[in-house]
Scaffold this active site. Sequence first.
Site, PDB file in Angstrom:
ATOM      1  N   HIS A 123       0.831  -1.209   0.000  1.00 22.91           N
ATOM      2  CA  HIS A 123       0.000   0.000   0.000  1.00 22.91           C
ATOM      3  C   HIS A 123       0.863   1.255   0.000  1.00 22.91           C
ATOM      4  O   HIS A 123       0.617   2.193  -0.777  1.00 22.91           O
ATOM      5  CB  HIS A 123      -0.903  -0.018   1.231  1.00 22.91           C
ATOM      6  CG  HIS A 123      -1.670   1.241   1.442  1.00 22.91           C
ATOM      7  ND1 HIS A 123      -2.941   1.447   0.951  1.00 22.91           N
ATOM      8  CD2 HIS A 123      -1.348   2.389   2.098  1.00 22.91           C
ATOM      9  CE1 HIS A 123      -3.368   2.653   1.285  1.00 22.91           C
ATOM     10  NE2 HIS A 123      -2.411   3.252   1.991  1.00 22.91           N
ATOM     11  N   GLU A 124       1.869   1.289   0.860  1.00 19.18           N
ATOM     12  CA  GLU A 124       2.709   2.487   0.956  1.00 19.18           C
ATOM     13  C   GLU A 124       3.534   2.691  -0.310  1.00 19.18           C
ATOM     14  O   GLU A 124       3.702   3.820  -0.783  1.00 19.18           O
ATOM     15  CB  GLU A 124       3.615   2.392   2.189  1.00 19.18           C
ATOM     16  CG  GLU A 124       2.880   2.319   3.515  1.00 19.18           C
ATOM     17  CD  GLU A 124       1.932   3.479   3.753  1.00 19.18           C
ATOM     18  OE1 GLU A 124       2.184   4.584   3.219  1.00 19.18           O
ATOM     19  OE2 GLU A 124       0.933   3.290   4.469  1.00 19.18           O
TER      20      GLU A 124
ATOM     21  N   HIS B 134       1.499   4.317  -3.052  1.00 23.46           N
ATOM     22  CA  HIS B 134       1.400   5.780  -2.981  1.00 23.46           C
ATOM     23  C   HIS B 134       2.544   6.428  -3.760  1.00 23.46           C
ATOM     24  O   HIS B 134       2.354   7.439  -4.434  1.00 23.46           O
ATOM     25  CB  HIS B 134       1.454   6.251  -1.527  1.00 23.46           C
ATOM     26  CG  HIS B 134       0.147   6.176  -0.802  1.00 23.46           C
ATOM     27  ND1 HIS B 134      -1.016   6.726  -1.297  1.00 23.46           N
ATOM     28  CD2 HIS B 134      -0.184   5.628   0.400  1.00 23.46           C
ATOM     29  CE1 HIS B 134      -2.006   6.515  -0.438  1.00 23.46           C
ATOM     30  NE2 HIS B 134      -1.529   5.852   0.592  1.00 23.46           N
TER      31      HIS B 134
ATOM     32  N   GLU C 183      -6.148   6.772  -1.227  1.00 29.07           N
ATOM     33  CA  GLU C 183      -6.052   5.622  -0.328  1.00 29.07           C
ATOM     34  C   GLU C 183      -6.629   4.369  -0.976  1.00 29.07           C
ATOM     35  O   GLU C 183      -6.038   3.285  -0.906  1.00 29.07           O
ATOM     36  CB  GLU C 183      -6.766   5.912   0.997  1.00 29.07           C
ATOM     37  CG  GLU C 183      -6.086   6.947   1.867  1.00 29.07           C
ATOM     38  CD  GLU C 183      -4.751   6.471   2.418  1.00 29.07           C
ATOM     39  OE1 GLU C 183      -4.502   5.251   2.442  1.00 29.07           O
ATOM     40  OE2 GLU C 183      -3.945   7.330   2.809  1.00 29.07           O
TER      41      GLU C 183
END
Length: 268
Positions: free
Chosen positions: A118-119, A122, A189
Amino acid sequence: MKKLSLIVLLGLLTSCSTLKIPGVSEPSDAEINTEAAKAYLEVKSKSKLSSNKEWNELVQRVAKRIAAASGENFQWETILIDSPEVNAWCMPGGKMAVYTGIMPVLKTEAALAAVMGHEVAHATLRHGKQRYSRAATGNFIGMAIGGAAMAGGQFLCKTPSCKALSALGGAAAGFAVTFFDRKFSRGDESGADKEGQMYMARAGYDPSEAPKLWDRMSASHGGKAPPEFMSTHPSDETRKAGLNSWMTEATNAYKNAPHQYGLGENIK
């Protein structure tokens, strides 16, 4: 107090100038990655890095696999910070950190892969670059000037990560404001959730662990998260629903991965 405010403010304006924040165009990848690298060096020098050998090896292993699965040619680097924060992040350009406080919540290597996926997403989706543009169009520099005068150089930072980094001064101070305190949008997100789930699957981790992670995250804050309409982040339930809706695609990617690690090791 005034001297500190001026020093940190000058750091912000210097960074903004490098990143062309006063203009209407986004900074280039090279510009924003350079600022991120400067900030990351200061984070490493000022943070207490974990000496937990097992956790460090685990974090480095998962980071390497997620980075490869992303297909992005960043200058990847990852550290494990000894802090009770339940947190992890990836700066533009691939500079990552995981906090020891999140490790007991994760419980499995695959859950760590979900978080890091997920990070990393980004960063690969350039969400950080978009935040700088939003800061510029929202006249954020003027807000920062006022914040410096009132908050003694802390720029109204609310999160522990931002407060720690803004206190460092120089390039790191300016970078902290937009990276740590200006939250990603709900759309960002959700996009990172989907892309990150694909990264973990391609890296060989069972993507069904991703929605289960949010049960653990919810339990870790005792169900006291703010209602979704009051937060820039989707609710835990919304995130789970999204991850489950993308499961077929992620499962196919997992089946086609060069290796299948399943849930990996348990985190003790």
